[in-house]
Design an enzyme around this catalytic site. Structure first.
Site, PDB file in Angstrom:
ATOM      1  CD  GLN A 129      35.094  36.243  44.551  1.00  0.00           C
ATOM      2  OE1 GLN A 129      35.928  36.835  44.587  1.00  0.00           O
ATOM      3  NE2 GLN A 129      33.544  36.660  44.682  1.00  0.00           N
ATOM      4  N   GLY A 130      35.869  31.755  42.168  1.00  0.00           N
ATOM      5  CA  GLY A 130      35.480  31.463  40.643  1.00  0.00           C
ATOM      6  C   GLY A 130      34.208  32.325  40.045  1.00  0.00           C
ATOM      7  CB  SER A 132      35.271  37.621  37.318  1.00  0.00           C
ATOM      8  OG  SER A 132      35.034  38.437  38.290  1.00  0.00           O
ATOM      9  CD  GLU A 247      31.913  39.172  58.802  1.00  0.00           C
ATOM     10  OE1 GLU A 247      30.744  38.694  58.801  1.00  0.00           O
ATOM     11  OE2 GLU A 247      32.521  39.399  59.738  1.00  0.00           O
TER      12      GLU A 247
HETATM   13  C1  LIG Z   1      42.414  43.325  42.187  1.00  0.00           C
HETATM   14  C2  LIG Z   1      41.136  42.453  41.491  1.00  0.00           C
HETATM   15  C3  LIG Z   1      40.999  41.211  42.086  1.00  0.00           C
HETATM   16  C4  LIG Z   1      39.943  40.336  41.418  1.00  0.00           C
HETATM   17  N1  LIG Z   1      39.696  39.170  42.088  1.00  0.00           N
HETATM   18  C5  LIG Z   1      38.852  38.399  41.690  1.00  0.00           C
HETATM   19  C6  LIG Z   1      38.510  36.904  42.163  1.00  0.00           C
HETATM   20  O1  LIG Z   1      39.296  36.485  43.013  1.00  0.00           O
HETATM   21  N2  LIG Z   1      37.606  36.245  41.610  1.00  0.00           N
HETATM   22  C7  LIG Z   1      36.716  36.656  40.698  1.00  0.00           C
HETATM   23  O2  LIG Z   1      35.687  35.993  40.294  1.00  0.00           O
HETATM   24  N3  LIG Z   1      36.755  37.898  40.099  1.00  0.00           N
HETATM   25  C8  LIG Z   1      37.869  38.940  40.563  1.00  0.00           C
HETATM   26  N4  LIG Z   1      38.091  40.279  40.160  1.00  0.00           N
HETATM   27  C9  LIG Z   1      37.331  40.667  38.955  1.00  0.00           C
HETATM   28  C10 LIG Z   1      36.066  41.791  39.490  1.00  0.00           C
HETATM   29  O3  LIG Z   1      35.250  41.110  40.205  1.00  0.00           O
HETATM   30  C11 LIG Z   1      35.681  42.326  38.302  1.00  0.00           C
HETATM   31  O4  LIG Z   1      36.803  42.916  37.543  1.00  0.00           O
HETATM   32  C12 LIG Z   1      34.701  43.445  38.347  1.00  0.00           C
HETATM   33  O5  LIG Z   1      33.309  42.628  38.830  1.00  0.00           O
HETATM   34  C13 LIG Z   1      34.439  44.201  37.009  1.00  0.00           C
HETATM   35  O6  LIG Z   1      34.217  43.240  35.824  1.00  0.00           O
HETATM   36  P1  LIG Z   1      34.826  43.551  34.521  1.00  0.00           P
HETATM   37  O7  LIG Z   1      36.363  43.569  34.791  1.00  0.00           O
HETATM   38  O8  LIG Z   1      34.474  42.364  33.772  1.00  0.00           O
HETATM   39  O9  LIG Z   1      34.416  44.790  33.934  1.00  0.00           O
HETATM   40  P2  LIG Z   1      33.075  45.247  33.270  1.00  0.00           P
HETATM   41  O10 LIG Z   1      32.019  44.536  33.961  1.00  0.00           O
HETATM   42  O11 LIG Z   1      33.383  44.750  31.847  1.00  0.00           O
HETATM   43  O12 LIG Z   1      32.839  46.791  33.548  1.00  0.00           O
HETATM   44  C14 LIG Z   1      33.540  47.346  32.306  1.00  0.00           C
HETATM   45  C15 LIG Z   1      33.364  49.261  32.768  1.00  0.00           C
HETATM   46  O13 LIG Z   1      31.683  49.031  32.437  1.00  0.00           O
HETATM   47  C16 LIG Z   1      31.053  49.451  33.488  1.00  0.00           C
HETATM   48  N5  LIG Z   1      29.841  48.857  33.932  1.00  0.00           N
HETATM   49  C17 LIG Z   1      29.431  47.610  33.484  1.00  0.00           C
HETATM   50  N6  LIG Z   1      28.124  47.494  33.947  1.00  0.00           N
HETATM   51  C18 LIG Z   1      27.654  48.505  33.913  1.00  0.00           C
HETATM   52  C19 LIG Z   1      26.631  49.014  34.431  1.00  0.00           C
HETATM   53  N7  LIG Z   1      25.281  48.166  34.300  1.00  0.00           N
HETATM   54  N8  LIG Z   1      26.084  50.301  34.830  1.00  0.00           N
HETATM   55  C20 LIG Z   1      26.963  51.304  34.823  1.00  0.00           C
HETATM   56  N9  LIG Z   1      28.452  51.126  34.402  1.00  0.00           N
HETATM   57  C21 LIG Z   1      28.497  49.691  33.903  1.00  0.00           C
HETATM   58  C22 LIG Z   1      32.001  49.202  34.740  1.00  0.00           C
HETATM   59  O14 LIG Z   1      31.693  49.818  36.073  1.00  0.00           O
HETATM   60  C23 LIG Z   1      33.351  49.451  34.285  1.00  0.00           C
HETATM   61  O15 LIG Z   1      33.651  50.822  34.233  1.00  0.00           O
HETATM   62  C24 LIG Z   1      39.254  40.744  40.653  1.00  0.00           C
HETATM   63  C25 LIG Z   1      39.279  42.231  40.168  1.00  0.00           C
HETATM   64  C26 LIG Z   1      40.362  42.924  40.777  1.00  0.00           C
HETATM   65  C27 LIG Z   1      40.789  44.270  39.855  1.00  0.00           C
END
Ligand SMILES: Cc1cc2nc3c(=O)[nH]c(=O)nc-3n(C[C@H](O)[C@H](O)[C@H](O)COP(=O)(O)OP(=O)(O)OC[C@H]3O[C@@H](n4cnc5c(N)ncnc54)[C@H](O)[C@@H]3O)c2cc1C
Length: 407
Positions: A129-130, A132, A247
């Site tokens: 999944q691309g 993030s 799902e």
């Molecule tokens: C085990 C695991 C597997 C993953 N696998 C994939 C994958 O295969 N493909 C992929 O594309 N991604 C993947 N991810 C990434 C995942 O989707 C992101 O980590 C997630 O969407 C959060 O984004 P971020 O890490 O950039 O955090 P950020 O978005 O930077 O958030 C940082 C903090 O700010 C808070 N925050 C941000 N915006 C808001 C808001 N509007 N209101 C309130 N609070 C807010 C968040 O809740 C968090 O606490 C994976 C992550 C994990 C942990």
């Protein structure tokens, strides 16, 4: 909420039980009891057995290789496999079958469905999944990977991060900005890219634990055919949102069974460490028991909606928020029960922990440390953080004002 078992579901349940009795050894201890290599080999061969018996993609139409049954039968299959302590497939099937498979079923062209769906079920293709990016996680629509049409091909440039399974997937679905001139949600397309495309580079991320489950994926002028777009060009946001909601109905059936197995291990852990008679530990165990029961009832409510409407909308966020926050408390309690012993991971290490250790696993400090640190901790981040789920629920169910938008 409908608590009565549907007669057609019970009929199918009997068939699944007969299938499991025929294909699993009589003394089957549960997938969690197998050593790492044996567990990996078993999951591969078990997936093939399910496929050969028409039990993978059970609710998909037969013309795409599916079983032509309904979501009700699919839910029964998930329940029965969880009870029998066997997985439906490897963790990568979450992305391959549930996410991209179901999304193609809904949004794909006839040609895309015929091309991709049978290969997904047979295991020929594995997807990652691309979505993030370094600057686009919760704010996914802020993504900056770009794709432009040139001579009948999309040319992709940019970077993805946290891409699970990227080292062994042969396809990636990519959200890319295809029109930078419009508000951010409206200029995104959902593209399908073979991993072997020149210009695609995977760099594993080494984690604190020494493993490298996650990856960075770089696109440097990667060219794919113009037809490798799912849904409308520039209309990929709606495709991405339906993918993220897919799902959860199955999850609602699976969660109470999986977390009940884990709860029983937690009680055994308190007993093994001589803490089962401590009132404060007992009170916290009772809290966990109650939560798993609530999860079961919540699951029934979610399933009723899933089977009636086909998708869940905001109920997906309730489910995600509930299990992931519960699980952090339960895993933390396990670490406290073990006390200093928990600082020395010993014994069984989960060969394929998915959310929690697999049913049938022997209780060990290494297992709980793994569950606590790697699974429970990340549960409130992946598939949308708890804060994001609360935002969704606030806006869509409670009718709170929308967050201010910058685009
Ligand atoms: C085990 C695991 C597997 C993953 N696998 C994939 C994958 O295969 N493909 C992929 O594309 N991604 C993947 N991810 C990434 C995942 O989707 C992101 O980590 C997630 O969407 C959060 O984004 P971020 O890490 O950039 O955090 P950020 O978005 O930077 O958030 C940082 C903090 O700010 C808070 N925050 C941000 N915006 C808001 C808001 N509007 N209101 C309130 N609070 C807010 C968040 O809740 C968090 O606490 C994976 C992550 C994990 C942990």
């Amino acid at each position: 909420m409908d608590l009565r078992p549907a007669p057609e579901a019970e009929e199918f349940r009997a068939r699944v039980r007969a299938f499991l009795a025929e294909h699993l050894p009589a003394d089957w201890p549960g997938i969690g009891a197998l050593p790492t290599d044996d567990a990996a080999a078993f999951v591969t061969s078990w997936r093939r057995t399910l496929y050969e018996n028409g039990l993978l993609g059970l609710a998909w139409p037969t013309e795409y290789g599916g079983g032509g049954m309904t979501k009700l039968e699919q839910v029964v299959l998930v329940e029965e496999c969880a009870r029998a302590m066997v997985p439906l497939g490897p963790a990568s099937d979450t992305v391959t079958v549930k996410m991209v498979g179901n999304t193609l079923l809904k949004w794909g062209t006839e040609e895309q469905k015929r091309r991709f769906l049978p290969r997904i079920l047979s295991g020929e293709d594995t997807w990652c999944q691309g979505f993030s990016e370094p600057n686009a996680g919760s704010d996914l629509a802020g993504l900056s990977t770009r794709a432009a049409l040139e001579g009948g091909e999309w040319v992709i440039d940019g970077q993805k991060i946290w891409t699970s399974f990227a080292t062994h997937a042969n396809w990636i679905f990519v959200l890319a900005r295809t029109d930078p001139t419009v508000p951010k949600h409206r200029g995104i397309s959902f593209l399908l890219c073979p991993m072997e495309t020149p210009g695609v580079e995977v760099r594993p991320i080494r984690m604190l634990t020494g493993g490298s489950e996650f990856n960075e994926v770089f696109f440097d002028g990667a060219r794919i055919p113009e037809g490798n777009v799912v849904g409308p060009v520039h209309g990929g946001w709606a495709v991405a949102m339906s993918l993220l909601g897919h799902e959860r109905g199955e999850e609602a059936a699976l969660n109470p069974i999986m977390f009940r197995h884990e709860y029983d291990r937690l009680v055994a852990l308190a007993r093994d460490h001589g803490r089962i008679d401590e009132p404060l530990i007992r009170a916290r165990l009772a809290w966990c028991y109650e939560r798993v029961e609530i999860m079961r009832l919540l699951g029934l409510r979610i399933l009723t909606q899933y089977l009636r409407d086909g998708d869940l909308g905001p109920a997906a966020s309730i489910s995600k928020l509930y299990w992931s926050e519960y699980h952090q408390v339960a895993a933390n309690l396990a670490m406290e029960i073990m006390g200093v012993a928990g600082l020395v991971p010993a014994g069984h290490v989960p060969p394929r922990a998915y959310r929690t250790d697999d049913p049938g696993a022997p209780n060990s400090t290494a297992s709980w440390e793994h569950v606590w640190m790697l699974n429970a901790a990340s549960g409130t981040v992946y598939a949308g953080t708890s804060q994001v789920q609360r935002n969704i629920l606030g806006e869509s169910i409670l009718g709170l004002p929308k967050e201010p938008s910058t685009a």
